[in-house]
Design an enzyme around this catalytic site. Structure first.
Site, PDB file in Angstrom:
ATOM      1  N   ASP A  34      -4.151  62.365  28.201  1.00  0.00           N
ATOM      2  CA  ASP A  34      -5.421  61.932  28.737  1.00  0.00           C
ATOM      3  C   ASP A  34      -5.528  60.770  28.291  1.00  0.00           C
ATOM      4  O   ASP A  34      -6.817  60.200  28.658  1.00  0.00           O
ATOM      5  CB  ASP A  34      -6.406  63.046  28.412  1.00  0.00           C
ATOM      6  CG  ASP A  34      -6.643  62.982  26.734  1.00  0.00           C
ATOM      7  OD1 ASP A  34      -5.972  62.228  26.127  1.00  0.00           O
ATOM      8  OD2 ASP A  34      -7.528  63.953  26.295  1.00  0.00           O
ATOM      9  N   ARG A  93     -13.321  33.769  26.386  1.00  0.00           N
ATOM     10  CA  ARG A  93     -13.439  32.889  27.551  1.00  0.00           C
ATOM     11  C   ARG A  93     -14.855  33.168  27.882  1.00  0.00           C
ATOM     12  O   ARG A  93     -15.803  32.266  28.712  1.00  0.00           O
ATOM     13  CB  ARG A  93     -12.531  32.893  28.678  1.00  0.00           C
ATOM     14  CG  ARG A  93     -11.265  32.172  28.294  1.00  0.00           C
ATOM     15  CD  ARG A  93     -10.149  32.277  29.343  1.00  0.00           C
ATOM     16  NE  ARG A  93      -9.650  33.706  29.079  1.00  0.00           N
ATOM     17  CZ  ARG A  93      -8.629  34.087  29.847  1.00  0.00           C
ATOM     18  NH1 ARG A  93      -7.852  33.282  30.669  1.00  0.00           N
ATOM     19  NH2 ARG A  93      -8.017  35.312  29.336  1.00  0.00           N
ATOM     20  N   ASP A 170      -6.792  20.412  31.328  1.00  0.00           N
ATOM     21  CA  ASP A 170      -8.044  20.182  31.476  1.00  0.00           C
ATOM     22  C   ASP A 170      -8.859  19.814  30.172  1.00  0.00           C
ATOM     23  O   ASP A 170      -8.030  19.934  29.078  1.00  0.00           O
ATOM     24  CB  ASP A 170      -8.542  21.332  32.078  1.00  0.00           C
ATOM     25  CG  ASP A 170      -8.324  22.676  31.178  1.00  0.00           C
ATOM     26  OD1 ASP A 170      -7.999  22.825  30.067  1.00  0.00           O
ATOM     27  OD2 ASP A 170      -8.298  23.797  31.771  1.00  0.00           O
ATOM     28  N   LYS A 193      -9.259  19.728  35.682  1.00  0.00           N
ATOM     29  CA  LYS A 193      -9.003  20.741  36.379  1.00  0.00           C
ATOM     30  C   LYS A 193     -10.423  21.436  37.028  1.00  0.00           C
ATOM     31  O   LYS A 193     -11.318  21.556  36.289  1.00  0.00           O
ATOM     32  CB  LYS A 193      -8.372  21.966  35.564  1.00  0.00           C
ATOM     33  CG  LYS A 193      -8.205  23.184  36.118  1.00  0.00           C
ATOM     34  CD  LYS A 193      -7.280  24.109  35.458  1.00  0.00           C
ATOM     35  CE  LYS A 193      -8.100  25.184  34.431  1.00  0.00           C
ATOM     36  NZ  LYS A 193      -7.377  25.801  33.548  1.00  0.00           N
ATOM     37  N   ARG A 195     -11.276  25.173  38.621  1.00  0.00           N
ATOM     38  CA  ARG A 195     -10.803  26.334  39.035  1.00  0.00           C
ATOM     39  C   ARG A 195     -11.631  26.981  40.319  1.00  0.00           C
ATOM     40  O   ARG A 195     -12.911  27.017  40.546  1.00  0.00           O
ATOM     41  CB  ARG A 195     -11.158  27.499  37.793  1.00  0.00           C
ATOM     42  CG  ARG A 195     -10.406  28.863  37.875  1.00  0.00           C
ATOM     43  CD  ARG A 195     -10.708  29.574  36.869  1.00  0.00           C
ATOM     44  NE  ARG A 195      -9.474  29.307  36.136  1.00  0.00           N
ATOM     45  CZ  ARG A 195      -8.048  29.521  36.085  1.00  0.00           C
ATOM     46  NH1 ARG A 195      -7.897  30.251  37.313  1.00  0.00           N
ATOM     47  NH2 ARG A 195      -7.195  29.296  35.282  1.00  0.00           N
ATOM     48  N   ASP A 219      -1.372  24.150  26.352  1.00  0.00           N
ATOM     49  CA  ASP A 219      -2.248  25.061  26.725  1.00  0.00           C
ATOM     50  C   ASP A 219      -2.352  25.942  25.759  1.00  0.00           C
ATOM     51  O   ASP A 219      -1.641  26.420  25.078  1.00  0.00           O
ATOM     52  CB  ASP A 219      -2.464  25.477  27.988  1.00  0.00           C
ATOM     53  CG  ASP A 219      -3.944  25.682  28.690  1.00  0.00           C
ATOM     54  OD1 ASP A 219      -4.747  25.774  27.852  1.00  0.00           O
ATOM     55  OD2 ASP A 219      -3.884  25.720  30.007  1.00  0.00           O
ATOM     56  N   SER A 223      -1.717  32.696  31.683  1.00  0.00           N
ATOM     57  CA  SER A 223      -1.971  34.024  32.221  1.00  0.00           C
ATOM     58  C   SER A 223      -1.345  34.068  33.495  1.00  0.00           C
ATOM     59  O   SER A 223      -0.107  34.421  33.675  1.00  0.00           O
ATOM     60  CB  SER A 223      -3.354  34.148  32.152  1.00  0.00           C
ATOM     61  OG  SER A 223      -3.395  35.278  32.630  1.00  0.00           O
TER      62      SER A 223
END
Ligand code: R5P
Length: 295
Positions: A34, A93, A170, A193, A195, A219, A223
């Protein structure tokens, strides 16, 4: 002292224990059907300091719970102090309320770590952008460990990066790129940069002249690969010789490897803060040094 590894950092825990010449506690962790977690420490502890090492990737909510279960139980069994090591600390972040009503997740995660009764924390390249340091998040001693000098050495010694330009994609990444540039005494540039969405960024190179040069793109994390792929395409179009991506945390969302290869990235090198196929630089000696200095 003794080392306990969470399930996200088993191998790194083994390396840290080796560096510290101490024992890694045998731990059994498994999931019930579970989704609940079963944890058992197969050996006893005895009034020692315990280093608990846990990266918060790939399921941060579940992994922080596992960390808490371990810490509370180790204290119950007589651990003297808990030194929490987060090779990758998730949620940083979200360090402010960008829209009304949002959870400031980084604050809640640091609060949880403290409430479990962690004595000190060690974090590898935390994503601190708007915050001046870990001290703004934690009320306990908090140590920032950087993989950047070791990644720089790898690019120089193993990949023979010659007279490179160090590029931050960035402004946020400039703190890490600066460390690489200082280590290699190299030219340092910061791109701009914007986004547009989770998978979509626009990057302006500004005055970077990459023709015929080795570029070290730096960096803290990769991701979706969108950031590094977008800037790499532009750098290659302008004649960059080799693009070497140096990144601490290789999170690599689905499709990101292909995206980076298609964009012309020649080498990707990450630390082993999060296990992945490009984790060529270990942070174990850095973590061990930081712990030794504290004790
Ligand atoms: C930005 O805040 C970070 O420093 C990275 O640039 C970013 O998270 C990388 O994400 P992605 O690979 O999805 O572009």
């Amino acid at each position: 002292m003794i080392v306990v590894s969470g399930s996200a950092s088993n191998h790194l825990g083994f390396l840290v224990a080796k560096e510290l010449s101490c024992k890694q506690l045998t731990t059994e962790v498994r999931m019930f059907p579970d989704g609940e977690r079963y944890i058992r420490f197969a050996e006893r502890i005895d009034g020692e300091d315990v280093v608990v090492i846990q990266s918060l990737y790939k399921n941060p909510d579940s992994l922080i719970t596992e960390y808490g279960f371990m810490v509370r139980t180790l204290l119950e069994f007589g651990a003297r102090r808990i030194l929490g090591v987060f090779p990758y600390l998730a949620y940083l972040r979200q360090d402010q309320r960008f829209k009304d009503g949002e959870v400031v997740s980084s604050k809640v995660v640091s609060w949880m770590i403290e409430r479990f009764d962690t004595s000190e924390v060690f974090v590898v390249d935390p994503h601190l952008h708007r915050l001046a340091g870990l001290k703004e998040l934690f009320n306990i001693p908090a140590h920032n460990i950087s993989a950047m000098p070791n990644l720089a050495h790898y690019a120089k010694e193993v990949l023979n990066a010659t007279n490179p330009i160090i590029v931050a994609p960035d402004e946020e990444a400039s703190q890490w790129a600066y460390k690489v540039a200082s280590e290699l005494n190299a030219e340092f540039k910061v791109a701009e940069k914007k986004r547009m969405g989770d998978n979509d960024v626009i990057i302006h190179l500004g005055d970077i002249s990459p023709a015929g040069k080795d570029i070290l793109l730096v960096d803290d994390m990769v991701s979706t690969g969108g950031t590094l792929a977008t800037i790499s395409k532009d750098l290659k179009l302008l004649g960059a010789r080799r693009i070497i991506a140096l990144v601490t945390h290789g999170l690599f969302a689905e499709g990101s490897y292909e995206r980076l290869q298609d964009a012309g990235v020649d080498y990707i090198v990450t630390s082993d803060s999060v296990p992945n196929p490009y984790a060529l630089v270990t942070v174990a000696p850095l973590i061990a040094d930081a712990i030794r200095q504290e004790l």
